[in-house]
Design a protein around this motif. Structure first.
Motif, short mmCIF file in Angstrom:
data_model
loop_
_atom_site.label_atom_id
_atom_site.label_comp_id
_atom_site.label_asym_id
_atom_site.label_seq_id
_atom_site.Cartn_x
_atom_site.Cartn_y
_atom_site.Cartn_z
N ARG A 1 0.83 -1.20 0.00
CA ARG A 1 0.00 0.00 0.00
C ARG A 1 0.86 1.25 0.00
O ARG A 1 0.40 2.28 0.37
N HIS B 1 -12.94 -8.68 3.41
CA HIS B 1 -14.38 -8.51 3.67
C HIS B 1 -15.26 -8.95 2.51
O HIS B 1 -16.41 -8.54 2.41
N GLY C 1 -20.33 -5.82 6.47
CA GLY C 1 -19.28 -5.89 5.44
C GLY C 1 -18.50 -4.60 5.34
O GLY C 1 -18.15 -4.01 6.36
N ILE C 2 -18.25 -4.12 4.11
CA ILE C 2 -17.42 -2.92 3.95
C ILE C 2 -18.26 -1.65 4.16
O ILE C 2 -19.33 -1.48 3.57
N ALA C 3 -17.74 -0.76 4.99
CA ALA C 3 -18.45 0.49 5.29
C ALA C 3 -18.62 1.34 4.03
O ALA C 3 -19.60 2.07 3.87
N SER D 1 -18.58 -3.26 15.85
CA SER D 1 -18.26 -4.64 15.47
C SER D 1 -17.83 -5.41 16.71
O SER D 1 -17.67 -4.82 17.78
N THR E 1 -13.24 -3.11 15.76
CA THR E 1 -12.38 -2.50 14.74
C THR E 1 -13.20 -1.44 13.99
O THR E 1 -12.76 -0.91 12.96
N VAL F 1 -13.04 8.35 -1.47
CA VAL F 1 -13.76 7.33 -0.70
C VAL F 1 -12.83 6.78 0.38
O VAL F 1 -12.03 5.87 0.15
N ASP G 1 -12.38 4.58 3.44
CA ASP G 1 -13.11 3.43 4.00
C ASP G 1 -12.11 2.67 4.86
O ASP G 1 -11.27 1.95 4.34
N ALA H 1 -10.93 0.76 8.80
CA ALA H 1 -11.14 0.29 10.16
C ALA H 1 -10.48 1.31 11.08
O ALA H 1 -9.57 2.04 10.66
N PRO I 1 -8.01 -4.38 9.94
CA PRO I 1 -9.17 -5.18 10.39
C PRO I 1 -8.69 -6.61 10.68
O PRO I 1 -7.66 -7.03 10.15
N LYS J 1 -7.35 -9.03 7.99
CA LYS J 1 -5.99 -9.03 7.45
C LYS J 1 -5.09 -9.97 8.25
O LYS J 1 -4.14 -10.53 7.73
N GLY K 1 -9.48 5.70 -1.95
CA GLY K 1 -10.47 5.14 -2.88
C GLY K 1 -9.92 4.97 -4.29
O GLY K 1 -10.44 4.19 -5.07
N LYS L 1 -7.03 3.70 -5.49
CA LYS L 1 -6.50 2.36 -5.81
C LYS L 1 -7.64 1.37 -5.96
O LYS L 1 -7.60 0.48 -6.80
N GLU L 2 -8.65 1.57 -5.14
CA GLU L 2 -9.79 0.63 -5.18
C GLU L 2 -10.56 0.77 -6.48
O GLU L 2 -11.04 -0.21 -7.03
P1 NDP Z 1 -6.94 0.12 4.34
O1 NDP Z 1 -5.96 0.34 5.43
O2 NDP Z 1 -6.55 -0.78 3.26
O3 NDP Z 1 -7.35 1.53 3.70
C1 NDP Z 1 -7.95 2.54 4.50
C2 NDP Z 1 -8.27 3.76 3.64
O4 NDP Z 1 -7.08 4.45 3.34
C3 NDP Z 1 -8.93 3.42 2.30
O5 NDP Z 1 -9.89 4.38 1.99
C4 NDP Z 1 -7.76 3.47 1.34
O6 NDP Z 1 -8.14 3.74 0.00
C5 NDP Z 1 -6.93 4.60 1.93
N1 NDP Z 1 -5.53 4.49 1.54
C6 NDP Z 1 -4.73 3.41 1.63
N2 NDP Z 1 -3.50 3.69 1.17
C7 NDP Z 1 -3.54 4.99 0.77
C8 NDP Z 1 -2.59 5.89 0.20
N3 NDP Z 1 -1.33 5.56 -0.04
N4 NDP Z 1 -2.99 7.14 -0.09
C9 NDP Z 1 -4.25 7.54 0.16
N5 NDP Z 1 -5.20 6.75 0.69
C10 NDP Z 1 -4.85 5.49 0.99
O7 NDP Z 1 -8.37 -0.37 4.92
P2 NDP Z 1 -8.68 -1.08 6.30
O8 NDP Z 1 -7.80 -2.24 6.36
O9 NDP Z 1 -8.65 -0.12 7.41
O10 NDP Z 1 -10.21 -1.54 6.09
C11 NDP Z 1 -10.53 -2.52 5.11
C12 NDP Z 1 -12.02 -2.74 5.01
O11 NDP Z 1 -12.52 -3.44 6.11
C13 NDP Z 1 -12.88 -1.49 4.88
O12 NDP Z 1 -13.73 -1.68 3.76
C14 NDP Z 1 -13.72 -1.47 6.15
O13 NDP Z 1 -15.00 -0.90 5.96
C15 NDP Z 1 -13.82 -2.94 6.45
N6 NDP Z 1 -14.10 -3.22 7.86
C16 NDP Z 1 -15.35 -3.68 8.21
C17 NDP Z 1 -15.64 -4.01 9.53
C18 NDP Z 1 -17.00 -4.47 9.93
O14 NDP Z 1 -17.17 -4.86 11.08
N7 NDP Z 1 -17.99 -4.45 9.08
C19 NDP Z 1 -14.60 -3.88 10.58
C20 NDP Z 1 -13.36 -3.36 10.11
C21 NDP Z 1 -13.11 -3.06 8.79
P3 NDP Z 1 -7.51 2.83 -1.16
O15 NDP Z 1 -7.65 1.41 -0.72
O16 NDP Z 1 -8.26 3.16 -2.40
O17 NDP Z 1 -6.10 3.24 -1.27
#
Ligand code: NDP
Length: 374
Positions: free
Chosen positions: A6, A64, A138-140, A160, A176, A192, A194, A196, A201, A204, A335, A337-338
């Motif tokens: 990342r 997720h 799932g994913i927020a 959660s 988380t 976007v 999104d 934890a 989470p 991972k 968002g 990269k996603e």
């Molecule tokens: P990440 O750490 O992978 O990413 C967190 C955020 O940071 C994302 O929006 C991501 O966008 C952004 N990001 C990451 N790298 C960069 C960068 N270099 N520059 C700018 N932005 C960046 O996500 P988490 O591991 O924290 O969470 C993963 C998923 O798990 C989420 O969808 C969350 O909703 C879900 N979750 C759900 C739970 C539940 O109980 N339902 C509990 C915990 C988590 P991008 O990926 O586009 O870079």
């Protein structure tokens, strides 16, 4: 070590091992939908739930996605999740609504509640909608992003089950608890966020264990509260650290964020909170009684839409064109990269690892679904 993958490169996570598979997104979604249908979920709700799960995979959030399918199915089969999700409106004002999800699927409750929130924000300018008595959604980001096509800013959060240790504790009593905020732009991709509110989470840590990989020091602690690189030690009585990590890295800020979300999702709604989430009753598993909290801000209530979106483009461009750190050639917006991953995976299929493929085969065989070749 599990690649964090990342930093400053956009790379597809190479999840396809020898016994893995690449499945077309539409086919995977159809399969997941059929699975939910077999366990008593309506056509419409099965479609929503399948979309939320597969969207996680096509956006590269494997932790997720369909890897979690068996948990939802087991939950329904064990009577812990009600397959017939029916939202009951408990209370409503011009700009707020509060629903009871009657222990239904979190994805369906979240989808309906967020859409209700958007509808209200169209009239009132902005709205908040809370849900109690729900399950894992799932994913927020799925829910916050629903606001984008209505030219609104979307906000989504959930509490959660307790997996994360408060700063200076060795007891995993906080969730988380993820939060997502989505804001539209004009020519640029929307923002976007999104995330934890833990460093990572739990998914991972589970992915690392599945792959036999170690985790970076600072992600989590073992049962004595000491930082560890062994995912098994985390899953056996340890806990994930709040966003930031240990106190030296300001983990107390992540701890505060997680608690803030639990106050909105748990305390405000009367749902479970902290270690009460999924707490067994008389030694038996009990329904999760999770709470969700959604917001929709109608941009037009503040500023002409075109002006906002154009300014978002400028805003994003200033960020992306800032001086790059040595060795890095690109700065990302949350968002971004996603969205790129989504484009590639929708076209080329979704890579699934061996364990996930095997869990899907298991579900397929147990439920007698004649669909999805591996
Ligand atoms: P990440 O750490 O992978 O990413 C967190 C955020 O940071 C994302 O929006 C991501 O966008 C952004 N990001 C990451 N790298 C960069 C960068 N270099 N520059 C700018 N932005 C960046 O996500 P988490 O591991 O924290 O969470 C993963 C998923 O798990 C989420 O969808 C969350 O909703 C879900 N979750 C759900 C739970 C539940 O109980 N339902 C509990 C915990 C988590 P991008 O990926 O586009 O870079």
């Amino acid at each position: 070590m599990l690649p964090t993958n990342r930093r400053c490169k956009m790379t597809e996570t190479n999840l396809v091992d020898a016994a893995g598979a690449v499945i077309p997104a539409a086919k995977l979604e159809e399969f997941v939908k059929k699975v939910f249908r077999v366990v008593g979920v309506s056509e419409k709700d099965a479609q929503i739930t399948a979309r939320v799960l597969v969207q996680a995979d096509w956006r590269g959030i494997e932790s997720h996605g369909v890897a979690r399918l068996s948990r939802y199915i087991t939950g329904i089969q064990n009577g812990l999740i009600n397959p017939k999700t029916k939202l009951k409106l408990v209370k409503e004002t011009k700009a707020t609504a509060f629903f009871d999800a009657a222990n239904g699927l979190g994805q369906v409750a979240g989808h309906q509640a967020m859409n209700y929130c958007i509808k209200k924000a169209k009239k009132s300018g902005a709205a908040w909608v809370a849900v109690r008595n729900s399950n894992h959604y799932g994913i927020a980001g799925y829910y916050s992003m629903l606001a984008l096509k209505h030219n609104m800013i979307g906000i989504s959060m959930t509490n959660s089950r307790p997996l994360c240790v408060p700063t200076y504790s060795r007891e995993a009593i906080i969730g988380t608890n993820p939060i997502s905020v989505a804001a539209p732009a004009d020519r640029e991709q929307p923002f976007v966020l999104d995330m934890a509110t833990s460093v990572v989470p739990i998914g991972k840590i589970e992915v690392a264990k599945r792959k036999g990989a170690s985790i970076p020091l600072g992600w989590a602690v073992d049962k004595t509260g000491q930082p560890t690189t062994d995912p098994a030690a985390v899953l056996e009585g340890g806990g994930v650290l709040p966003l930031g990590g240990t106190a030296e890295f300001s983990g107390y800020k992540g701890y505060g964020l997680s608690v803030m979300i639990d106050i909105l999702c748990g305390v405000l709604t009367g749902a479970s909170f902290l270690s009460l989430v999924e707490k067994p009753v008389d030694g038996k598993p009990a329904p999760a009684n999770l709470g969700h909290f959604f917001g929709a801000i109608n941009i037009k209530s503040f500023r002409p839409l075109k002006e906002f979106k154009k300014t978002m483009d400028l805003f994003i461009n200033i960020l992306k064109n800032s001086a790059k750190a040595e060795g890095c050639n690109r700065i990302f917006i949350a968002g971004e990269k996603e969205f790129e991953m989504e484009e590639s995976r929708r076209k080329n299929g979704i890579p699934l690892d061996e364990k996930t493929v095997s869990s899907l085969k298991d579900i397929r065989n147990k439920l007698g679904i004649k669909f999805l070749e591996f």
